[in-house]
Design a protein around this motif. Structure first.
Motif, PDB file in Angstrom:
ATOM      1  N   THR A   1       0.830  -1.204   0.000  1.00 34.14           N
ATOM      2  CA  THR A   1       0.000   0.000   0.000  1.00 34.14           C
ATOM      3  C   THR A   1       0.867   1.259   0.000  1.00 34.14           C
ATOM      4  O   THR A   1       0.518   2.259  -0.638  1.00 34.14           O
ATOM      5  N   ALA A   2       2.009   1.218   0.710  1.00 37.75           N
ATOM      6  CA  ALA A   2       2.905   2.377   0.693  1.00 37.75           C
ATOM      7  C   ALA A   2       3.510   2.568  -0.695  1.00 37.75           C
ATOM      8  O   ALA A   2       3.626   3.703  -1.184  1.00 37.75           O
ATOM      9  N   ALA A   3       3.900   1.470  -1.347  1.00 35.70           N
ATOM     10  CA  ALA A   3       4.446   1.581  -2.703  1.00 35.70           C
ATOM     11  C   ALA A   3       3.385   2.062  -3.680  1.00 35.70           C
ATOM     12  O   ALA A   3       3.662   2.865  -4.585  1.00 35.70           O
ATOM     13  N   MET A   4       2.130   1.597  -3.514  1.00 32.16           N
ATOM     14  CA  MET A   4       1.031   2.074  -4.357  1.00 32.16           C
ATOM     15  C   MET A   4       0.826   3.578  -4.163  1.00 32.16           C
ATOM     16  O   MET A   4       0.646   4.332  -5.129  1.00 32.16           O
ATOM     17  N   SER A   5       0.852   4.032  -2.918  1.00 29.80           N
ATOM     18  CA  SER A   5       0.700   5.460  -2.649  1.00 29.80           C
ATOM     19  C   SER A   5       1.866   6.260  -3.218  1.00 29.80           C
ATOM     20  O   SER A   5       1.679   7.380  -3.704  1.00 29.80           O
ATOM     21  N   LEU A   6       3.068   5.683  -3.167  1.00 26.89           N
ATOM     22  CA  LEU A   6       4.231   6.364  -3.744  1.00 26.89           C
ATOM     23  C   LEU A   6       4.081   6.509  -5.259  1.00 26.89           C
ATOM     24  O   LEU A   6       4.463   7.542  -5.833  1.00 26.89           O
ATOM     25  N   ALA A   7       3.504   5.498  -5.932  1.00 29.20           N
ATOM     26  CA  ALA A   7       3.253   5.614  -7.371  1.00 29.20           C
ATOM     27  C   ALA A   7       2.259   6.730  -7.667  1.00 29.20           C
ATOM     28  O   ALA A   7       2.428   7.504  -8.619  1.00 29.20           O
ATOM     29  N   ALA A   8       1.201   6.850  -6.847  1.00 31.05           N
ATOM     30  CA  ALA A   8       0.247   7.946  -7.032  1.00 31.05           C
ATOM     31  C   ALA A   8       0.917   9.295  -6.801  1.00 31.05           C
ATOM     32  O   ALA A   8       0.641  10.267  -7.517  1.00 31.05           O
ATOM     33  N   LEU A   9       1.817   9.359  -5.814  1.00 30.10           N
ATOM     34  CA  LEU A   9       2.530  10.616  -5.546  1.00 30.10           C
ATOM     35  C   LEU A   9       3.442  10.983  -6.712  1.00 30.10           C
ATOM     36  O   LEU A   9       3.538  12.164  -7.091  1.00 30.10           O
ATOM     37  N   LEU A  10       4.123   9.999  -7.304  1.00 29.26           N
ATOM     38  CA  LEU A  10       4.983  10.280  -8.451  1.00 29.26           C
ATOM     39  C   LEU A  10       4.162  10.772  -9.636  1.00 29.26           C
ATOM     40  O   LEU A  10       4.608  11.651 -10.388  1.00 29.26           O
ATOM     41  N   ALA A  11       2.967  10.218  -9.819  1.00 31.04           N
ATOM     42  CA  ALA A  11       2.084  10.715 -10.886  1.00 31.04           C
ATOM     43  C   ALA A  11       1.707  12.166 -10.636  1.00 31.04           C
ATOM     44  O   ALA A  11       1.649  12.977 -11.571  1.00 31.04           O
ATOM     45  N   PHE A  12       1.453  12.514  -9.380  1.00 29.08           N
ATOM     46  CA  PHE A  12       1.121  13.897  -9.036  1.00 29.08           C
ATOM     47  C   PHE A  12       2.315  14.824  -9.247  1.00 29.08           C
ATOM     48  O   PHE A  12       2.177  15.921  -9.810  1.00 29.08           O
ATOM     49  N   MET A  13       3.507  14.401  -8.814  1.00 28.61           N
ATOM     50  CA  MET A  13       4.692  15.231  -8.943  1.00 28.61           C
ATOM     51  C   MET A  13       5.107  15.394 -10.397  1.00 28.61           C
ATOM     52  O   MET A  13       5.766  16.379 -10.745  1.00 28.61           O
ATOM     53  N   ALA A  14       4.747  14.448 -11.278  1.00 32.93           N
ATOM     54  CA  ALA A  14       5.089  14.574 -12.696  1.00 32.93           C
ATOM     55  C   ALA A  14       4.443  15.802 -13.318  1.00 32.93           C
ATOM     56  O   ALA A  14       4.974  16.369 -14.278  1.00 32.93           O
TER      57      ALA A  14
END
Length: 679
Positions: A11-24
């Protein structure tokens, strides 16, 4: 690793992927970096349990502060409070990921990460967003599956469940099916034109020498740095021109010069720019091109002079003024089609254009107060003996390009960073000095003219078949007024400029950068900008594969060898691909083990008795127990052994398999006995 810890890391890695999409799209703000650090810690190693109370108090304190900040910004300052909302979302996501592993907060993590992914689509959903989205789909599929197994194992009291690598690989493969179905629906469902604005990316990097909202000559000391950032991309809808290096992408024009800064006079009324006038006087051939994006912080649209028509393709509103400059409003990334007139008028037309100018062009004869008298004397000496206006313009243009040098080095002193310093002392400068000096010389000779900024040329990207115009291509030139022809461009900058520009995009790294930019361009064109027009075109190309009429290959048939239509070849290729995927699926499933055969036999036995339902193993056992069915105890024991062996990766051994066979026999016997009683 326990299933609870694996679930938290997923779940933390999934949230990190969503954060990277936002930061892109939104960039790396301080809140985003703090959240990324928290998620990275949760993915690698959670804080000790004794820290949980301290973390809880910290989360509550910061949330209260963010709520107060949001209310103050919204109701006291009257500003946009969305940054405070996004900061709260990011902080909640990071804080929830650091809670103890036994905290029942997985649903909150799912919702927060999904909300962050949705927020990311409000910004520029570029290629980085696409990669992060794929990672999010894969990781969320794994997290949801493992989370379900975790809850069921806790519910049925099966401790120490361990998930094998084969199962994790199979679940990850399910995400590929999800992406494939999503892509199919994306291609099939009708697309509607976008009627909303998004915070589209305008480009990157700083404002560029040669193009900006103003032209300033006062800088001195240092050197103009390279800026290979792509400003915009040009797709030629007709045949691309043989030479793209001499294409002038006109942006803004400036009429007033105070000796240091060029600016646009507010409310100025000069000669109006009529596209129909240029279309009749300049003629064809007309060029049609589509332009994607633009330089940062500039609401300007570009095109080859003269621009006859601009048609927006994204959610922007286009405005043109009396000067011919074209601007846009709206926060969407600009995408537009430009139709331009033919090349420059022939020299004989310029020679014949000596009609009096009239009072409308007087603002384009303005000279700064205190201009060195030597500028006027130089203009008189250069134009002496030239009767036609074009001859006087060519004389000044030729003098600047042949007698002065081009350099990216800035003047060392403020005195040299002037028109006088450029013409009479330093005699070297970049394009803005050449264009400014030419306008001052022309106006001193009584010829209406203005300074123009934009871009010159670009780099052809063979991977995407488009022209990439970069910050290094930013340029400044001159437009001269001819009453019969309108504004005509001239460029006094020496050709040495091209060699220095090429140095900024030289080397193997630039080839890799062009390849990546081509990939991003395709992503934007076929995903972000995928509309009804592209959808219909794609369907027509697919239908062409299966049609024979009018589309013959070299053998006289429908494009295939031996008279076989290309569509048949496509079907064969898809069949082979399907067979390979089926084989891969069988490999993922692996051989049917004795434990699996026993479990399936138990399901069939209870299915015939209409007991147990169609859920998973644990739901099946729960249904048998809830119905107080015959053989519920041995059936539950068999299911527990099967889950431990199939999903936990545990080796139950011959004793366990023997017990499964015995439990199966006991359950069957109980079902048969119950059936005889009913009979």
């Amino acid at each position: 690793m326990s299933i609870a810890l694996l679930h938290r890391r997923l779940t933390a890695a999934m949230s990190l992927a969503a954060l990277l999409a936002f930061m892109a799209g939104a960039g790396a703000s301080p809140w985003a970096l703090v959240t990324a650090s928290a998620l990275a810690i949760a993915t690698v190693r959670l804080p000790p349990p004794e820290w949980s109370a301290w973390i809880e108090r910290g989360i509550r304190t910061v949330i209260v502060g963010l709520c107060a900040w949001m209310l103050y910004v919204a109701f006291v300052l009257g500003l946009d409070f969305m940054p405070a909302v996004m900061a709260m979302l990011l902080f909640l996501l990071g804080g929830e990921s650091l809670r103890p592993v036994d905290a029942r907060n997985d649903t909150r993590l799912y919702l927060l990460s999904f909300a962050l992914l949705i927020a990311a689509t409000a910004y520029y959903p570029g290629l980085g967003f696409g990669a992060a989205f794929v990672a999010f789909v894969v990781l969320s599929t794994l997290a949801l599956t493992v989370g379900y197994l975790r809850r069921q194992s806790e519910r049925f009291g099966i401790p120490g469940v361990r998930l094998g690598r084969r199962m994790m690989t199979t679940v990850a493969a399910l995400s590929a099916v999800t992406l494939l179905v999503s892509a199919t629906l994306f291609l099939i469902f009708p697309r509607l034109p976008r009627q909303w604005n998004v915070q589209g990316r305008r480009g990157g990097g700083d404002m560029m020498a040669g193009f900006s909202n103003e032209v300033r000559l006062g800088q001195h000391g240092g050197r103009i740095v390279d800026n290979p950032e792509v400003a915009f991309r040009v797709e030629f809808l007709d045949r691309p021109p043989a030479q793209t290096g001499n294409l002038y992408w006109r942006g803004r024009s400036f009429d007033h010069f105070d000796g240091v800064v060029w600016s646009r006079t507010r409310g100025l009324r000069g000669p109006m720019y009529f596209p129909g006038f240029y279309g009749r006087r300049w003629g064809g051939p007309y060029r049609q091109m589509r332009i994607f994006g633009g330089p940062p912080e500039a609401n300007v649209l570009f095109g080859n002079h003269p621009v006859l028509s601009v048609q927006p393709r994204s959610a922007i509103r286009v405005f043109s003024d009396y000067t011919g400059d074209i601007r846009f409003a709206g926060s969407d990334a600009p995408v537009y089609t430009v139709i331009s007139g033919g090349p420059l008028p022939p020299e004989r037309a310029l020679q014949a254009s000596d009609v009096p100018d009239g009072p409308a062009v007087e603002p384009y004869l303005q000279l700064p107060a205190g201009l060195d008298p030597r500028v006027g004397r130089l203009a008189d000496s250069l134009t002496a003996g030239a009767a036609a206006r074009v001859d006087r313009v060519r004389a000044i243009e030729r003098y600047l390009s042949e007698e002065l040098a081009y350099t990216l080095e800035l003047p060392e002193t403020r005195a040299d960073a002037t028109i006088e310093g450029f013409l009479f002392r330093r005699r070297a400068g970049h394009c803005e000095y050449f264009s400014s000096a030419m306008v001052m010389l022309l106006r001193s000779a009584g010829i209406p003219s203005r300074n123009v900024t934009g871009f010159l040329g670009g780099e052809w990207n063979a991977f995407g078949d488009y022209l990439a115009v970069t910050g290094n291509d930013a340029h400044s030139w001159v437009e001269v007024w001819f009453a019969d022809l309108g504004w005509v461009p001239f460029d006094p900058t020496p050709s040495a400029r091209n060699a220095l520009v090429a140095e900024g995009t030289d080397g193997g790294w630039w080839s890799a950068a062009l390849w990546f930019d081509g990939l991003e361009y395709r992503w934007y064109k076929w995903v972000i900008d995928y509309d009804l027009e592209k959808q219909l075109g794609l369907f027509m190309r697919v239908s062409d594969l299966f049609s024979r009429d009018g589309r013959r290959g070299p053998e006289g048939a429908g494009g295939g060898a031996g008279g076989v239509p290309r569509g048949v070849a496509v079907v064969i290729a898809l069949g082979v691909l399907g067979a390979l995927l089926w084989s891969f699926r069988r490999r993922l499933r692996g051989p049917v083990t004795e434990e699996t055969r026993a479990y399936l036999a138990l399901r069939r036995a209870y299915h015939r008795a209409k007991i147990g339902g169609a859920g998973g193993p644990l739901e099946f056992a729960e249904g048998v127990a809830a119905a107080d069915a015959p053989g519920a105890a041995p059936a539950a024991e068999l299911v527990r052994l099967y889950v431990r062996a199939r999903f936990g990766g545990e080796e139950i051994g011959d004793v366990g398999r023997a017990r499964m066979r015995q439990a199966l026999d006991e359950a069957r016997a109980a079902l048969r006995a119950a059936g005889r009683k009913r009979a």
